[in-house]
Design an enzyme around this catalytic site. Sequence first.
Site, PDB file in Angstrom:
ATOM      1  N   PHE A 177       0.816  -1.217   0.000  1.00  0.00           N
ATOM      2  CA  PHE A 177       0.000   0.000   0.000  1.00  0.00           C
ATOM      3  C   PHE A 177       0.850   1.268   0.000  1.00  0.00           C
ATOM      4  O   PHE A 177       0.339   2.358  -0.228  1.00  0.00           O
ATOM      5  CB  PHE A 177      -0.919  -0.008   1.228  1.00  0.00           C
ATOM      6  CG  PHE A 177      -1.965   1.061   1.234  1.00  0.00           C
ATOM      7  CD1 PHE A 177      -3.014   1.047   0.322  1.00  0.00           C
ATOM      8  CD2 PHE A 177      -1.912   2.081   2.171  1.00  0.00           C
ATOM      9  CE1 PHE A 177      -3.993   2.039   0.335  1.00  0.00           C
ATOM     10  CE2 PHE A 177      -2.880   3.079   2.191  1.00  0.00           C
ATOM     11  CZ  PHE A 177      -3.929   3.053   1.275  1.00  0.00           C
ATOM     12  N   LYS A 210      -0.268   9.499  -3.549  1.00  0.00           N
ATOM     13  CA  LYS A 210      -1.361  10.416  -3.245  1.00  0.00           C
ATOM     14  C   LYS A 210      -0.866  11.634  -2.474  1.00  0.00           C
ATOM     15  O   LYS A 210      -1.289  12.767  -2.743  1.00  0.00           O
ATOM     16  CB  LYS A 210      -2.451   9.702  -2.441  1.00  0.00           C
ATOM     17  CG  LYS A 210      -3.207   8.641  -3.210  1.00  0.00           C
ATOM     18  CD  LYS A 210      -3.913   9.205  -4.442  1.00  0.00           C
ATOM     19  CE  LYS A 210      -5.157   9.986  -4.108  1.00  0.00           C
ATOM     20  NZ  LYS A 210      -5.901  10.391  -5.337  1.00  0.00           N
ATOM     21  N   ALA A 236       3.116   2.546  -2.050  1.00  0.00           N
ATOM     22  CA  ALA A 236       3.178   3.309  -3.296  1.00  0.00           C
ATOM     23  C   ALA A 236       1.954   4.206  -3.441  1.00  0.00           C
ATOM     24  O   ALA A 236       2.065   5.365  -3.872  1.00  0.00           O
ATOM     25  CB  ALA A 236       3.302   2.373  -4.494  1.00  0.00           C
ATOM     26  N   TYR A 237       0.778   3.687  -3.088  1.00  0.00           N
ATOM     27  CA  TYR A 237      -0.442   4.489  -3.164  1.00  0.00           C
ATOM     28  C   TYR A 237      -0.374   5.667  -2.197  1.00  0.00           C
ATOM     29  O   TYR A 237      -0.635   6.819  -2.576  1.00  0.00           O
ATOM     30  CB  TYR A 237      -1.663   3.625  -2.849  1.00  0.00           C
ATOM     31  CG  TYR A 237      -2.957   4.397  -2.808  1.00  0.00           C
ATOM     32  CD1 TYR A 237      -3.648   4.703  -3.982  1.00  0.00           C
ATOM     33  CD2 TYR A 237      -3.484   4.836  -1.597  1.00  0.00           C
ATOM     34  CE1 TYR A 237      -4.835   5.414  -3.940  1.00  0.00           C
ATOM     35  CE2 TYR A 237      -4.666   5.555  -1.549  1.00  0.00           C
ATOM     36  CZ  TYR A 237      -5.344   5.843  -2.727  1.00  0.00           C
ATOM     37  OH  TYR A 237      -6.518   6.563  -2.684  1.00  0.00           O
ATOM     38  N   ALA A 238      -0.018   5.391  -0.947  1.00  0.00           N
ATOM     39  CA  ALA A 238       0.056   6.459   0.052  1.00  0.00           C
ATOM     40  C   ALA A 238       1.065   7.523  -0.355  1.00  0.00           C
ATOM     41  O   ALA A 238       0.819   8.725  -0.227  1.00  0.00           O
ATOM     42  CB  ALA A 238       0.421   5.860   1.418  1.00  0.00           C
TER      43      ALA A 238
END
Length: 227
Positions: free
Chosen positions: A127, A134, A129-131
């Site tokens: 997770f 964003k 990379a997403y955090a």
Amino acid sequence: MKIALVGAHGKVGRLLVPILVGHGASVSGIVRADEQLPLVRRLGGEPLLLDVEHAETEEITAALDGFDAVVWSAGAGGGDRDRTYAVDRDAAGRSMDAAAAAGVGRYVMVSWIGSVPDHGVDPDSSFFAYADAKLAADDHLRGTGLDWTVLGPGTLTDDDPTGAIRVVGDGPDGLDGAEDVPSGAASRVSRADVAMVVAQTLRTPATVGRFIRFTGGDTPILEALER
């Protein structure tokens, strides 16, 4: 208002298009594939084919000419690290630069409740990379001259809308009160309520320049946004 919705084919986007149309807005739903065009039309929007993942800033600028607002509700969907950065960070950033170049005044980003520098996601987590992507996109938006709002919903569900939320974080930038951010079941909010929050944000000047983190709750959406 003439609104460009990036990610109109996504789960939140599909709910958002008819709400915006119901508010009297003209909505162009930006999608990346031909087969996604008919759904946007059925929802009441005007489909616009543009693969933002691969489009250059100049191409996005041309597509956004004449719009009053951009809503970013797109994402790579997790999984592939490189594509997550390509969409959630890089393409999002290009869309912001394009909106500014095209003279678009308003930009609303659908982010997530944990998009803060100390989000605590382990770099080894899938997770992360997403955090990371964003947060970078949100910070890029804050640095533009656009009238921006970053929305940080909690864990998304497919529950029915309630029309009410709970805003967490005490400061106008949403970064205070991090210890109050709920986890687990308490962090949930329906995608239908997220769509309603986006639509109301576009109609609420008090949301400009704010990071609004929220979950499901008991406060009517308009009241919660104006506090």
